[in-house]
Design an enzyme around this catalytic site. Structure first.
Site, PDB file in Angstrom:
ATOM      1  N   THR A 224       0.752  -1.157   0.091  1.00 33.27           N
ATOM      2  CA  THR A 224       0.090  -0.006   0.014  1.00 33.27           C
ATOM      3  C   THR A 224       0.672   1.206  -0.071  1.00 33.27           C
ATOM      4  O   THR A 224       1.738   1.448   0.918  1.00 33.27           O
ATOM      5  CB  THR A 224      -1.087   0.066   1.286  1.00 33.27           C
ATOM      6  OG1 THR A 224      -1.463  -1.322   1.128  1.00 33.27           O
ATOM      7  CG2 THR A 224      -1.913   1.135   1.057  1.00 33.27           C
ATOM      8  N   GLY A 225       0.849   2.090  -0.884  1.00 29.43           N
ATOM      9  CA  GLY A 225       1.248   3.331  -1.088  1.00 29.43           C
ATOM     10  C   GLY A 225       2.389   3.059  -2.120  1.00 29.43           C
ATOM     11  O   GLY A 225       3.547   4.215  -2.322  1.00 29.43           O
ATOM     12  N   CYS A 226       2.276   2.208  -2.923  1.00 24.83           N
ATOM     13  CA  CYS A 226       3.172   1.834  -4.191  1.00 24.83           C
ATOM     14  C   CYS A 226       2.302   2.218  -5.226  1.00 24.83           C
ATOM     15  O   CYS A 226       1.308   1.264  -5.363  1.00 24.83           O
ATOM     16  CB  CYS A 226       3.705   0.303  -4.440  1.00 24.83           C
ATOM     17  SG  CYS A 226       5.225   0.251  -3.645  1.00 24.83           S
ATOM     18  N   VAL A 227       2.502   3.413  -5.896  1.00 21.66           N
ATOM     19  CA  VAL A 227       1.428   3.547  -6.938  1.00 21.66           C
ATOM     20  C   VAL A 227       1.787   3.263  -8.334  1.00 21.66           C
ATOM     21  O   VAL A 227       3.162   3.089  -8.614  1.00 21.66           O
ATOM     22  CB  VAL A 227       1.175   5.275  -7.114  1.00 21.66           C
ATOM     23  CG1 VAL A 227      -0.003   5.565  -8.014  1.00 21.66           C
ATOM     24  CG2 VAL A 227       1.304   5.993  -5.577  1.00 21.66           C
TER      25      VAL A 227
END
Lengths: 110, 136, 102
Positions: free
Chosen positions: A107-110
């Site tokens: 989460t937080g890897c775009v």
């Protein structure tokens, strides 16, 4: 799309993350690692196990900078740095190690 | 603090699980944390229910995301404001909430509480002091 | 003739529970589900209103929704009973109709 391990078929998504987290086994990790062209040694396992513990505690696969910071805190600066982690997992320590650890995409890897 | 850093406040006013808002807000916070802004979260009205201890979602078959609040410190999100009046109205006290802490890099990694219980008036001031307010 | 009422919204967010309590007939059952279960806790601004109806009405909560929200059984208003999914089905079968307060 699936991995084959010990005669079992384990489904994964288009990026290779397994769809049912409880399907994970150490043998499956080796199969995913092979597909990722990562030759698993004890240092890889240390990170994979760390990620599984992190997920167990927080129900989240951490973003790469969060992972590196957490590794630094837990295993020291000689391991908690970009160079060490990218040498172990060249395609991204969070993305690749999470995949091998059977976790969702960080989460937080775009 | 650099000039291009803005104050972002995420407003959480919904209970967890009944709707998707609470989980979506948390995901947005985690993704937004990559942008190095001055982030805080406010929990009031039914939003305070998100932070209660002892949640177990096994029977209803959805993910229990309450442990993830405790990872916010790793994402440098360290200011979670909880409104006292909202707790009171719901029969809750600070003791009913999870302990959420962060380690202060500037203070020899001392463990400090992220949750701050504030009054309704204080929360009004906090909201009025933001550059961007995102509501969930 | 009795009705099973279900309330699935937080009583602090909508007036569904308040309206249901105002309209339900003696002998009816109110089953609180999803965010509705917050209405069954003691110490809230609504607890007195709900407590006053216990007896005339049978008030139940769905156990999975209580656990999910970290509400301890001890915090339930006296006289409120906890039912599981099977209990939900039995309630639906034992009343003449059900009415959902959305």
């Amino acid at each position: 799309m699936s991995y084959e391990v010990n005669g079992a078929t384990i489904e994964h998504d288009e990026e290779g993350y397994i769809t049912t987290l409880s399907d994970w086994t150490k043998d499956l990790a080796d199969v995913i690692a092979k597909a990722e062209e990562v030759d698993m040694n004890s240092e890889h396992w240390e990170v994979v196990n760390f990620l599984r513990d992190y997920y167990e505690e927080y129900q989240i696969a951490p973003a790469v900078r969060v992972l590196i910071k957490a590794v630094k805190k837990s295993m020291g600066p000689e391991k908690g740095n970009n160079k060490y982690m990218y040498e172990l997992f060249p395609y991204g320590p969070a993305k690749q190690a999470c995949k091998i650890a059977g976790l969702p995409k960080p989460t937080g890897c775009v | 603090m650099a000039d291009n850093i803005k104050k972002f406040l995420y407003v959480n006013r919904r209970a967890p699980y009944g709707t998707i808002y609470a989980l979506e807000a948390l995901e947005v916070v985690l993704i937004g944390a990559a942008f190095d802004q001055d982030v805080s979260l406010a929990f009031f009205d039914d939003g305070v229910f998100q932070l209660t201890k002892g949640q177990n979602t096994e029977e209803i078959g959805v993910k229990n995301f309450s442990p993830t609040f405790r990872a916010l410190g790793d994402y440098d999100v360290t200011k979670l404001y909880v409104e006292q009046e909202s707790l009171d109205e719901r029969g809750l006290t600070a003791a009913d909430l999870q302990e959420i802490t962060y380690e202060d890099e500037d203070d020899d990694w001392a463990e400090k509480p992220s949750l701050k219980i504030v009054s309704r008036a204080e929360l009004s001031d906090i909201m009025a002091d933001q550059d961007v307010v995102l509501s969930f | 003739m009795s009705t099973l009422h279900t309330v699935n919204k937080s009583p602090f967010a909508t007036n569904a529970l308040a309206s249901c309590l105002n309209h339900a007939k003696d002998g009816d059952t109110i089953l609180l589900i999803e965010d509705g279960v917050y209405g069954a806790a003691t110490g809230t601004t609504l607890a007195d209103t709900v407590t006053a109806k216990v007896g005339a009405l049978s008030i139940c909560v769905l156990s999975g929704d209580i656990s999910a929200r970290g509400i301890d059984q001890k915090r339930l208003i006296k006289g409120v009973t906890s039912v599981d999914y099977t209990g939900f089905v039995k309630l639906a079968a034992s009343h003449d109709r059900s009415q959902a307060w959305l």
